[in-house]
Design a protein around this motif. Structure first.
Motif, PDB file in Angstrom:
ATOM      1  N   ARG A   1       0.835  -1.194   0.000  1.00 48.28           N
ATOM      2  CA  ARG A   1       0.000   0.000   0.000  1.00 48.28           C
ATOM      3  C   ARG A   1       0.877   1.254   0.000  1.00 48.28           C
ATOM      4  O   ARG A   1       2.007   1.229   0.472  1.00 48.28           O
ATOM      5  N   GLN A   2       0.296   2.290  -0.565  1.00 50.08           N
ATOM      6  CA  GLN A   2       1.000   3.562  -0.632  1.00 50.08           C
ATOM      7  C   GLN A   2       0.047   4.674  -0.236  1.00 50.08           C
ATOM      8  O   GLN A   2      -0.942   4.923  -0.936  1.00 50.08           O
TER       9      GLN A   2
ATOM     10  N   LYS B   1       3.829   9.097   0.904  1.00 51.47           N
ATOM     11  CA  LYS B   1       4.656   8.083   1.568  1.00 51.47           C
ATOM     12  C   LYS B   1       5.100   7.028   0.573  1.00 51.47           C
ATOM     13  O   LYS B   1       4.583   6.923  -0.530  1.00 51.47           O
ATOM     14  N   GLU B   2       6.072   6.238   1.000  1.00 49.34           N
ATOM     15  CA  GLU B   2       6.566   5.167   0.140  1.00 49.34           C
ATOM     16  C   GLU B   2       5.584   3.983   0.143  1.00 49.34           C
ATOM     17  O   GLU B   2       4.790   3.807   1.071  1.00 49.34           O
ATOM     18  N   ARG B   3       5.694   3.184  -0.892  1.00 44.24           N
ATOM     19  CA  ARG B   3       4.921   1.957  -0.957  1.00 44.24           C
ATOM     20  C   ARG B   3       5.510   0.953   0.030  1.00 44.24           C
ATOM     21  O   ARG B   3       6.726   0.739   0.047  1.00 44.24           O
TER      22      ARG B   3
ATOM     23  N   ALA C   1      -5.074   4.288   1.773  1.00 41.34           N
ATOM     24  CA  ALA C   1      -3.953   4.193   0.839  1.00 41.34           C
ATOM     25  C   ALA C   1      -4.450   3.604  -0.472  1.00 41.34           C
ATOM     26  O   ALA C   1      -5.579   3.109  -0.561  1.00 41.34           O
TER      27      ALA C   1
END
Length: 123
Positions: free
Chosen positions: A38-39, A43-45, A92
Motif C-alpha cells: 500500500r502507498q 509516503k513510500e509503498r 492508501a
C-alpha cells in the motif's frame, strides 16, 4: 508473464471491513509468491501481507497483524486481502504484486503489479 487485475476497495468507516481481490492471468499462478502493498499519500509503498505458493504460509506487516488476512485460491488464480477493523491510517492505494517463489517485503523485487485500488477509511 503474469497480469494482475484488482477489484474491491472503496470508502468505509473506521471499524469497518473491505475485501480486495487480485486475479492473475497466465500460467503457473501457484509458482508465485503473492504480496499486497500500500502507498499512502506522500509516503513510500510498503509491504502489507504476502502468501507463499502453497502450504498456507503467510506474512504480515506489524501494523496489520490480527486485522488483515491474506488468502489465495490457486484453482481460481486469485489472491484476497480481507481487511477488518479498518483505521483511518489504513487509507492508501493498495497494490497486489507477484514474484517467483519466495517471500520478500521489498517492492522492487516484485516484477508484476496490479493497477492499484483506493481504500479510504473515514473517522
Amino acid at each position: 508473464q503474469v497480469q494482475l487485475v484488482q477489484s474491491g476497495g472503496g470508502l468505509v468507516q473506521a471499524g469497518g471491513s473491505l475485501r480486495l481481490s487480485c486475479a492473475a492471468s497466465g500460467r503457473t499462478f501457484s509458482a508465485y509468491y503473492m504480496g499486497w502493498f500500500r502507498q499512502a499519500p506522500g509516503k513510500e509503498r510498503v509491504f502489507v501481507a504476502g502468501a507463499k505458493r502453497t502450504g498456507g504460509i503467510t506474512d504480515y506487516a506489524d501494523s496489520v497483524k490480527g486485522r488483515f488476512t491474506i488468502s489465495r485460491d490457486n484453482a481460481k488464480n486469485t489472491v484476497y486481502l480481507q481487511m477488518n477493523s479498518l483505521k483511518p491510517e489504513d487509507t492508501a492505494v493498495y497494490y497486489c504484486a507477484a514474484r517467483i517463489a519466495t517471500y520478500s517485503d521489498y517492492g522492487p523485487e516484485y516484477p508484476y503489479w496490479g493497477q492499484g485500488t483506493q481504500v479510504t477509511v473515514s473517522s
